[in-house]
Design a protein around this motif. Sequence first.
Motif, mmCIF file in Angstrom:
data_model
loop_
_atom_site.group_PDB
_atom_site.id
_atom_site.type_symbol
_atom_site.label_atom_id
_atom_site.label_comp_id
_atom_site.label_asym_id
_atom_site.label_seq_id
_atom_site.Cartn_x
_atom_site.Cartn_y
_atom_site.Cartn_z
ATOM 1 N N GLN A 1 0.841 -1.180 0.000
ATOM 2 C CA GLN A 1 0.000 0.000 0.000
ATOM 3 C C GLN A 1 0.880 1.234 0.000
ATOM 4 O O GLN A 1 1.985 1.230 0.534
ATOM 5 N N GLY A 2 0.361 2.284 -0.608
ATOM 6 C CA GLY A 2 1.102 3.532 -0.639
ATOM 7 C C GLY A 2 0.331 4.575 -1.413
ATOM 8 O O GLY A 2 -0.816 4.368 -1.804
ATOM 9 N N ASP A 3 0.977 5.692 -1.637
ATOM 10 C CA ASP A 3 0.394 6.787 -2.404
ATOM 11 C C ASP A 3 1.216 6.990 -3.660
ATOM 12 O O ASP A 3 2.448 6.902 -3.632
ATOM 13 N N LEU A 4 0.509 7.281 -4.754
ATOM 14 C CA LEU A 4 1.168 7.538 -6.020
ATOM 15 C C LEU A 4 0.708 8.892 -6.541
ATOM 16 O O LEU A 4 -0.489 9.136 -6.690
ATOM 17 N N ALA A 5 1.671 9.779 -6.753
ATOM 18 C CA ALA A 5 1.376 11.080 -7.353
ATOM 19 C C ALA A 5 2.164 11.146 -8.653
ATOM 20 O O ALA A 5 3.335 10.770 -8.702
ATOM 21 N N PHE A 6 1.512 11.598 -9.737
ATOM 22 C CA PHE A 6 2.232 11.679 -10.997
ATOM 23 C C PHE A 6 1.670 12.798 -11.866
ATOM 24 O O PHE A 6 0.546 13.277 -11.677
ATOM 25 N N ARG A 7 2.499 13.191 -12.825
ATOM 26 C CA ARG A 7 2.110 14.189 -13.820
ATOM 27 C C ARG A 7 2.743 13.759 -15.133
ATOM 28 O O ARG A 7 3.920 13.417 -15.190
ATOM 29 N N VAL A 8 1.950 13.781 -16.195
ATOM 30 C CA VAL A 8 2.434 13.459 -17.526
ATOM 31 C C VAL A 8 1.998 14.585 -18.448
ATOM 32 O O VAL A 8 0.818 14.943 -18.493
ATOM 33 N N THR A 9 2.963 15.177 -19.169
ATOM 34 C CA THR A 9 2.634 16.280 -20.084
ATOM 35 C C THR A 9 3.419 16.132 -21.378
ATOM 36 O O THR A 9 4.492 15.531 -21.423
ATOM 37 N N ARG A 10 2.838 16.717 -22.418
ATOM 38 C CA ARG A 10 3.519 16.854 -23.703
ATOM 39 C C ARG A 10 2.922 18.086 -24.353
ATOM 40 O O ARG A 10 1.736 18.137 -24.620
ATOM 41 N N TRP A 11 3.754 19.080 -24.590
ATOM 42 C CA TRP A 11 3.261 20.378 -25.041
ATOM 43 C C TRP A 11 3.030 20.444 -26.542
ATOM 44 O O TRP A 11 2.253 21.267 -27.008
ATOM 45 N N GLN A 12 3.673 19.605 -27.296
ATOM 46 C CA GLN A 12 3.481 19.557 -28.745
ATOM 47 C C GLN A 12 3.433 18.109 -29.183
ATOM 48 O O GLN A 12 4.036 17.234 -28.552
ATOM 49 N N ALA A 13 2.784 17.847 -30.287
ATOM 50 C CA ALA A 13 2.606 16.477 -30.762
ATOM 51 C C ALA A 13 3.936 15.770 -31.044
ATOM 52 O O ALA A 13 4.066 14.572 -30.842
ATOM 53 N N ASP A 14 4.962 16.497 -31.490
ATOM 54 C CA ASP A 14 6.230 15.870 -31.823
ATOM 55 C C ASP A 14 7.255 15.949 -30.680
ATOM 56 O O ASP A 14 8.394 15.516 -30.828
ATOM 57 N N ALA A 15 6.853 16.463 -29.534
ATOM 58 C CA ALA A 15 7.765 16.602 -28.381
ATOM 59 C C ALA A 15 7.783 15.312 -27.554
ATOM 60 O O ALA A 15 6.864 14.493 -27.621
ATOM 61 N N ASP A 16 8.853 15.146 -26.770
ATOM 62 C CA ASP A 16 8.939 14.016 -25.842
ATOM 63 C C ASP A 16 7.975 14.222 -24.680
ATOM 64 O O ASP A 16 7.653 15.345 -24.309
ATOM 65 N N TRP A 17 7.531 13.123 -24.118
ATOM 66 C CA TRP A 17 6.696 13.188 -22.933
ATOM 67 C C TRP A 17 7.538 13.647 -21.749
ATOM 68 O O TRP A 17 8.683 13.229 -21.586
ATOM 69 N N ASP A 18 6.965 14.473 -20.919
ATOM 70 C CA ASP A 18 7.585 14.877 -19.662
ATOM 71 C C ASP A 18 6.753 14.245 -18.554
ATOM 72 O O ASP A 18 5.521 14.293 -18.598
ATOM 73 N N TYR A 19 7.416 13.651 -17.595
ATOM 74 C CA TYR A 19 6.666 12.991 -16.523
ATOM 75 C C TYR A 19 7.387 13.142 -15.201
ATOM 76 O O TYR A 19 8.596 13.315 -15.133
ATOM 77 N N ARG A 20 6.622 13.070 -14.151
ATOM 78 C CA ARG A 20 7.100 13.070 -12.769
ATOM 79 C C ARG A 20 6.255 12.050 -12.023
ATOM 80 O O ARG A 20 5.038 12.025 -12.164
ATOM 81 N N LEU A 21 6.927 11.213 -11.234
ATOM 82 C CA LEU A 21 6.219 10.189 -10.485
ATOM 83 C C LEU A 21 6.812 10.122 -9.092
ATOM 84 O O LEU A 21 8.030 10.085 -8.934
ATOM 85 N N LEU A 22 5.964 10.134 -8.089
ATOM 86 C CA LEU A 22 6.399 9.971 -6.704
ATOM 87 C C LEU A 22 5.571 8.852 -6.081
ATOM 88 O O LEU A 22 4.354 8.962 -5.967
ATOM 89 N N LEU A 23 6.260 7.770 -5.717
ATOM 90 C CA LEU A 23 5.624 6.641 -5.048
ATOM 91 C C LEU A 23 6.060 6.670 -3.591
ATOM 92 O O LEU A 23 7.244 6.610 -3.287
ATOM 93 N N THR A 24 5.086 6.809 -2.695
ATOM 94 C CA THR A 24 5.357 6.773 -1.259
ATOM 95 C C THR A 24 4.806 5.452 -0.735
ATOM 96 O O THR A 24 3.595 5.281 -0.600
ATOM 97 N N LEU A 25 5.721 4.504 -0.489
ATOM 98 C CA LEU A 25 5.318 3.212 0.056
ATOM 99 C C LEU A 25 5.075 3.343 1.547
ATOM 100 O O LEU A 25 5.871 3.954 2.257
ATOM 101 N N LYS A 26 3.983 2.773 2.004
ATOM 102 C CA LYS A 26 3.664 2.823 3.430
ATOM 103 C C LYS A 26 3.799 1.453 4.074
ATOM 104 O O LYS A 26 4.211 1.349 5.223
ATOM 105 N N GLN A 27 3.430 0.437 3.342
ATOM 106 C CA GLN A 27 3.503 -0.928 3.857
ATOM 107 C C GLN A 27 3.542 -1.845 2.646
ATOM 108 O O GLN A 27 2.533 -2.069 2.003
ATOM 109 N N ALA A 28 4.732 -2.370 2.324
ATOM 110 C CA ALA A 28 4.864 -3.214 1.139
ATOM 111 C C ALA A 28 5.690 -4.448 1.469
ATOM 112 O O ALA A 28 6.353 -4.527 2.503
#
Length: 183
Positions: free
Chosen positions: A4-31
Amino acid sequence: VTGQGDLAFRVTRWQADADWDYRLLLTLKQARLQLPWATGPARTLERLAGQIYLDPRHLQIKNLLGHEAGTTITLNGLVARTADPPSGRLDVMLRDLPLDERLRDNLPPEWRTLFDVYAPSGDVDFSMSLRSTADGQWRPFDSVLTARGCRVRHARFPYPLEQVTGTLTQQGPSRDLVVSVDA
């Protein structure tokens, strides 16, 4: 992996030919993490908690804490994903690691020989930094083994040393050890 844990993320792409930009934070509480092991049954880390952050440039591990039997494992690190091969540093700390056959069976062959000659027993603490090298290898730096009330008995000298306390310290990347122990 289960847990169990919390997952926060953001995925963006400003133009169709641009690379995806992403941020992911996984906070494990009990695994629970089960790892396959080459020399025996799988190892299981219980009560795993901490944070893992990922973006296109970095993988960061913050205070990832787990338990196997009576041993506590802590991992911190930062790996640059933009380098090829990836580069960085991981700091590993083991508390209350038993000097037993399970440990012996997972040592490199030359260390197994030392283990057999000195027959250590008891619990130790161990910390080290793993750093990447230019050729993509991960090498130990600044390792410290701390003995607290251990026992050592040399194979050719049958009188044991009792209540061994002190440290074995690797300074930098060298294989030389600074030994400071009392028994």
